[in-house]
Design a protein around this motif. Structure first.
Motif, short mmCIF file in Angstrom:
data_model
loop_
_atom_site.label_atom_id
_atom_site.label_comp_id
_atom_site.label_asym_id
_atom_site.label_seq_id
_atom_site.Cartn_x
_atom_site.Cartn_y
_atom_site.Cartn_z
N GLY A 67 -1.76 18.87 -6.35
CA GLY A 67 -3.17 18.81 -5.97
C GLY A 67 -3.30 17.70 -4.94
O GLY A 67 -2.34 16.98 -4.68
N SER A 68 -4.47 17.52 -4.39
CA SER A 68 -4.64 16.42 -3.42
C SER A 68 -5.24 15.22 -4.13
O SER A 68 -5.43 15.23 -5.35
N GLY A 69 -5.56 14.20 -3.36
CA GLY A 69 -6.14 12.99 -3.95
C GLY A 69 -7.40 13.28 -4.74
O GLY A 69 -7.66 12.66 -5.78
N THR A 70 -8.16 14.24 -4.27
CA THR A 70 -9.42 14.60 -4.93
C THR A 70 -9.21 14.97 -6.40
O THR A 70 -10.07 14.70 -7.25
N LEU A 71 -8.07 15.57 -6.70
CA LEU A 71 -7.80 15.94 -8.10
C LEU A 71 -7.83 14.71 -9.01
O LEU A 71 -8.21 14.81 -10.17
N GLY A 72 -7.45 13.56 -8.45
CA GLY A 72 -7.50 12.32 -9.25
C GLY A 72 -8.91 12.02 -9.74
O GLY A 72 -9.10 11.52 -10.86
N TRP A 73 -9.91 12.31 -8.90
CA TRP A 73 -11.30 12.10 -9.34
C TRP A 73 -11.62 13.02 -10.50
O TRP A 73 -12.28 12.61 -11.47
N ASP A 74 -11.17 14.28 -10.41
CA ASP A 74 -11.43 15.23 -11.51
C ASP A 74 -10.74 14.76 -12.79
O ASP A 74 -11.31 14.90 -13.88
N TYR A 94 -18.04 6.58 2.64
CA TYR A 94 -18.15 8.00 2.30
C TYR A 94 -17.52 8.39 0.95
O TYR A 94 -18.06 9.20 0.21
N PHE A 95 -16.35 7.82 0.65
CA PHE A 95 -15.61 8.31 -0.50
C PHE A 95 -16.28 8.00 -1.83
O PHE A 95 -16.06 8.69 -2.83
N ALA A 96 -17.12 6.97 -1.87
CA ALA A 96 -17.85 6.68 -3.11
C ALA A 96 -18.87 7.78 -3.40
O ALA A 96 -19.05 8.18 -4.55
N ILE A 140 -13.87 1.68 -7.99
CA ILE A 140 -13.75 0.86 -6.78
C ILE A 140 -12.91 1.65 -5.78
O ILE A 140 -11.81 2.09 -6.12
N THR A 141 -13.42 1.85 -4.57
CA THR A 141 -12.58 2.44 -3.52
C THR A 141 -11.81 1.28 -2.90
O THR A 141 -12.41 0.41 -2.27
N HIS A 142 -10.51 1.25 -3.11
CA HIS A 142 -9.75 0.07 -2.66
C HIS A 142 -9.86 -0.08 -1.14
O HIS A 142 -10.23 -1.15 -0.65
N VAL A 143 -9.54 1.02 -0.42
CA VAL A 143 -9.83 1.05 1.02
C VAL A 143 -10.66 2.29 1.26
O VAL A 143 -10.20 3.40 0.99
N ASP A 144 -11.87 2.12 1.75
CA ASP A 144 -12.65 3.30 2.08
C ASP A 144 -12.22 3.77 3.46
O ASP A 144 -12.42 3.09 4.47
N THR A 145 -11.63 4.96 3.49
CA THR A 145 -11.02 5.49 4.69
C THR A 145 -12.06 5.85 5.75
O THR A 145 -11.72 6.07 6.90
N SER A 146 -13.33 5.92 5.36
CA SER A 146 -14.37 6.23 6.35
C SER A 146 -14.83 4.99 7.11
O SER A 146 -15.37 5.10 8.20
N VAL A 171 -9.56 2.63 -9.92
CA VAL A 171 -9.39 2.32 -8.50
C VAL A 171 -9.00 3.58 -7.74
O VAL A 171 -8.00 4.22 -8.07
N ASP A 172 -9.80 3.95 -6.74
CA ASP A 172 -9.40 4.99 -5.81
C ASP A 172 -8.51 4.31 -4.77
O ASP A 172 -8.99 3.61 -3.89
N GLY A 173 -7.21 4.52 -4.93
CA GLY A 173 -6.24 3.87 -4.03
C GLY A 173 -5.63 4.86 -3.07
O GLY A 173 -4.50 4.68 -2.60
N VAL A 174 -6.37 5.93 -2.74
CA VAL A 174 -5.77 6.99 -1.93
C VAL A 174 -5.29 6.47 -0.58
O VAL A 174 -4.26 6.89 -0.09
N CYS A 175 -6.02 5.51 -0.01
CA CYS A 175 -5.57 5.01 1.29
C CYS A 175 -5.00 3.60 1.18
O CYS A 175 -4.86 2.90 2.17
N SER A 176 -4.65 3.17 -0.03
CA SER A 176 -4.17 1.78 -0.17
C SER A 176 -2.83 1.66 -0.87
O SER A 176 -2.04 0.78 -0.54
N SER A 196 -0.22 11.87 -2.11
CA SER A 196 1.10 11.72 -1.50
C SER A 196 1.06 11.41 0.00
O SER A 196 1.96 10.78 0.52
N GLN A 197 0.00 11.85 0.69
CA GLN A 197 0.08 11.92 2.16
C GLN A 197 -0.41 10.69 2.90
O GLN A 197 -0.39 10.67 4.12
N LYS A 198 -0.89 9.68 2.20
CA LYS A 198 -1.41 8.54 2.95
C LYS A 198 -0.34 7.44 2.99
O LYS A 198 0.74 7.69 3.50
N ALA A 199 -0.63 6.29 2.45
CA ALA A 199 0.27 5.17 2.70
C ALA A 199 1.68 5.32 2.14
O ALA A 199 2.56 4.53 2.46
C1 LIG Z 1 -8.27 10.81 1.56
C2 LIG Z 1 -9.02 10.14 0.48
C3 LIG Z 1 -9.44 10.83 -0.67
C4 LIG Z 1 -9.25 12.30 -0.85
O1 LIG Z 1 -7.91 12.66 -0.86
P1 LIG Z 1 -7.49 14.17 -0.51
O2 LIG Z 1 -6.00 14.12 -0.60
O3 LIG Z 1 -8.02 14.46 0.85
O4 LIG Z 1 -8.10 15.04 -1.54
C5 LIG Z 1 -10.07 10.11 -1.65
N1 LIG Z 1 -10.32 8.81 -1.53
C6 LIG Z 1 -9.93 8.11 -0.44
C7 LIG Z 1 -10.22 6.66 -0.37
C8 LIG Z 1 -9.27 8.76 0.59
O5 LIG Z 1 -8.90 8.07 1.67
#
Ligand SMILES: *Cc1c(COP(=O)(O)O)cnc(C)c1O
Length: 386
Positions: A67-74, A94-96, A140-146, A171-176, A196-199
């Motif tokens: 799944g993508s990062g979003t699945l972590g929220w679910d 945005y991500f919050a 907490i969004t560790h790094v807000d990618t927006s 912690v939403d660490g998707v970009c950290s 998997s696809q960010k840092a």
């Molecule tokens: C990219 C991102 C997401 C969402 O991840 P996806 O892999 O696109 O589902 C969530 N939170 C943050 C902070 C992101 O940068």
């Protein structure tokens, strides 16, 4: 020389450029997901996820799910909060908004604590909010990618433990994760989720989480079953424990090729002290931010302590929009992203500087991008008569 076909350098805040070895590991021959070879690869991958989070607590639980990062929220929303319970969502972009929407999908009562664009909620405001009512979780969004805003996860967690010790820190660490410091045990975090696809530099498609014993106990103490089948922890935790103990196990088929890629990238990351990796990202970030200032441009994150180290969100000069600048960057072989924060998306661009683009300086990605940015902005201003 890279074995990849020539292509413009992808410098968006994820997906990022791949190392050749990571990509090549995906062309692995077909394996059963319950055969000993794959079970070992997956088991080792989970053990390396612990290292990625600097965790040595055997009762903490890593999860790697397709799944993508979003699945972590679910996973968080379906398992750790019940209908009508309160969630405090710290908003730094945005991500919050999206995490809050996901929590509400499962019936949680999400309260957002907002800050002006480019800032993060103050420690005082967080403490005050925590005193107002009982919160089951704080996110907490560790790094807000927006916005490129970095949050101080360690300090916020200290406040939570002092004021509302039972509140789970998520912690939403998707970009950290992989470029900003995270010490899961030492900071006493409950959930860190990433993709998997960010840092960490693996192709997209894996949702990666770390759960504390407190989070697992909270799940076990639920009064109602989770309102999701695929993301239920009851289904995944035994599978992860079995793989790590090198026992074949099945709930839903893992992405075998992606697990190979993740194994390769985590082997690379954990083969060196992780602090060196954080320091390399900080140095590159300083260089990018100095170049941005030299061009007379401002960042969305205006305070140095709020600035992420793996990306920079840059206000464009008055009168320019992303379509005036991004094609000029592409012509020079680099890809940046347009703005994402809906209120100001047409006014800024985002430069991702993480992963191999940082750890392999011989690639020259950052120098190339800085030079391209300078030229593309100059050209765009000239074209507009600015
Ligand atoms: C990219 C991102 C997401 C969402 O991840 P996806 O892999 O696109 O589902 C969530 N939170 C943050 C902070 C992101 O940068």
């Amino acid at each position: 020389m890279s074995t990849q076909a020539p292509h413009p350098t992808l410098l968006i805040p994820g997906p990022i450029e791949f190392d050749d070895a990571v990509l090549q590991s995906m062309s692995h021959y077909a394996e059963s997901h319950v055969a000993p070879g794959f079970v070992k690869t997956f088991g080792e991958t989970l053990t390396m996820v612990r290292k990625l989070f600097q965790s040595t607590n055997p009762a903490a639980q890593p999860l790697v799910v397709s799944g993508s990062g979003t699945l972590g929220w679910d996973v968080v929303a379906a398992n750790l909060v019940e209908k009508g319970e309160n969630a405090l969502v710290l908003h730094s972009g945005y991500f919050a908004d999206s995490f809050a929407a996901c929590l509400e999908t499962y019936g949680a009562n999400a309260t957002q604590l907002k800050a002006p664009i480019g800032d993060r909620p103050s420690f005082e405001a967080i403490e005050q909010a925590l005193r107002e009512k009982p919160y089951k979780i704080i996110t907490i969004t560790h790094v807000d990618t927006s916005t490129g805003v970095l949050s101080d996860v360690k300090r916020v967690t200290e406040i939570v433990r002092r004021v509302s010790p039972q509140t789970l820190v998520v912690v939403d660490g998707v970009c950290s994760v992989g470029c900003e410091e995270i010490a899961f045990d030492e900071w006493d975090l409950d959930v860190v989720l990433t993709a998997s696809q960010k840092a960490i530099g693996c192709p997209p498609g894996l949702s990666i989480l770390m759960l504390s014993p407190r989070a697992i106990e909270t799940f076990k103490a639920r009064k109602t079953p989770p309102a999701s089948y695929y993301s239920s922890l009851a289904n995944w935790i035994p599978i992860m424990q079995n793989y790590e103990n090198l026992k074949p196990s099945y709930f839903a088929t893992p992405s075998t090729q992606l697990i190979h890629a993740l194994h390769t990238t985590l082997s690379q990351i954990t083969s060196r002290p992780i602090r060196e990796r954080f320091a390399a990202h900080r140095q590159a970030s300083d260089r990018v931010k100095a170049a941005v200032a030299e061009l007379g441009l401002q960042q969305l994150a205006s305070k140095p302590e709020n600035q992420a180290h793996a990306m920079t969100a840059i206000w464009l000069p008055e009168g320019l929009a992303p379509p005036d600048v991004l094609p000029g960057l592409l012509k020079r072989g680099v890809i940046f992203a347009a703005g994402l924060h809906k209120e100001v998306a047409t006014k800024y661009i985002r430069f991702g500087h993480m992963g191999v683009s940082i750890t392999d300086p011989a690639r020259g990605d950052i120098d190339k991008a800085i030079a391209a940015l300078k030229e593309a902005i100059t050209d765009a201003k000239q074209a507009k008569g600015l």
